[in-house]
Design a protein around this motif. Sequence first.
Motif, PDB file in Angstrom:
ATOM      1  N   ARG A  52       0.836  -1.210   0.000  1.00  0.00           N
ATOM      2  CA  ARG A  52       0.000   0.000   0.000  1.00  0.00           C
ATOM      3  C   ARG A  52       0.865   1.252   0.000  1.00  0.00           C
ATOM      4  N   LEU A  53       1.939   1.230   0.789  1.00  0.00           N
ATOM      5  CA  LEU A  53       2.840   2.371   0.875  1.00  0.00           C
ATOM      6  C   LEU A  53       3.536   2.619  -0.456  1.00  0.00           C
ATOM      7  N   GLY A  54       4.042   1.561  -1.065  1.00  0.00           N
ATOM      8  CA  GLY A  54       4.690   1.697  -2.368  1.00  0.00           C
ATOM      9  C   GLY A  54       3.746   2.279  -3.408  1.00  0.00           C
ATOM     10  N   ALA A  55       2.497   1.817  -3.400  1.00  0.00           N
ATOM     11  CA  ALA A  55       1.508   2.342  -4.344  1.00  0.00           C
ATOM     12  C   ALA A  55       1.219   3.815  -4.059  1.00  0.00           C
ATOM     13  N   ALA A  56       1.072   4.173  -2.783  1.00  0.00           N
ATOM     14  CA  ALA A  56       0.767   5.553  -2.416  1.00  0.00           C
ATOM     15  C   ALA A  56       1.908   6.503  -2.774  1.00  0.00           C
ATOM     16  N   LEU A  57       3.151   6.010  -2.662  1.00  0.00           N
ATOM     17  CA  LEU A  57       4.319   6.850  -2.953  1.00  0.00           C
ATOM     18  C   LEU A  57       4.835   6.662  -4.380  1.00  0.00           C
ATOM     19  N   ASN A  58       4.205   5.739  -5.109  1.00  0.00           N
ATOM     20  CA  ASN A  58       4.618   5.433  -6.486  1.00  0.00           C
ATOM     21  C   ASN A  58       6.091   5.015  -6.553  1.00  0.00           C
ATOM     22  N   LEU A  59       6.472   4.127  -5.625  1.00  0.00           N
ATOM     23  CA  LEU A  59       7.847   3.632  -5.566  1.00  0.00           C
ATOM     24  C   LEU A  59       7.844   2.106  -5.502  1.00  0.00           C
ATOM     25  N   PRO A  60       8.864   1.491  -6.098  1.00  0.00           N
ATOM     26  CA  PRO A  60       8.982   0.042  -5.953  1.00  0.00           C
ATOM     27  C   PRO A  60       9.399  -0.313  -4.523  1.00  0.00           C
ATOM     28  N   VAL A  61       9.010  -1.504  -4.114  1.00  0.00           N
ATOM     29  CA  VAL A  61       9.342  -2.000  -2.780  1.00  0.00           C
ATOM     30  C   VAL A  61      10.171  -3.263  -2.938  1.00  0.00           C
TER      31      VAL A  61
END
Length: 143
Positions: free
Chosen positions: A83-92
């Motif tokens: 969810r965090l990666g999607a919200a920040l538009n960053l790969p995890v």
Amino acid sequence: MTRISALGLDVGRKRIGVAGCDGTGLIATGLETIERRSFAEDVARLRKLVEARRATVLVVGMPYKLDGEVGAQARQVQRFAERLGAALNLPVEYVDERLTSYAAEELIHAEGRSPSHNKALIDRKAAAIILQQWLDGRSPTQT
């Protein structure tokens, strides 16, 4: 040499330890500990760090069980990280974080401090260990 900007995260129920690395990708350092409130507030605080450090990847510690299995806590961290990666538009990317809190406590002991009085410091140091493991695991051709 390509500049590396990653944030390492030690995600817990109460706090998130955050670490960053130098631009060469050689050294991870604990940055801060975020007291968790709500997902929106966690994202807002992390977004500020991502923007300030120009982070391009989130490196999240996965709390696997000692036998290597994915337990309930690891699934919870993974859901949060996705969810965090999607919200920040960053790969995890994930790193096995087993025993990182113990290693962080040992570092605090070595500094002559009491781990029981420095929970936020443990989280930051654990995040730095997680990020350092990720940095060390990168091949020289990736930098």
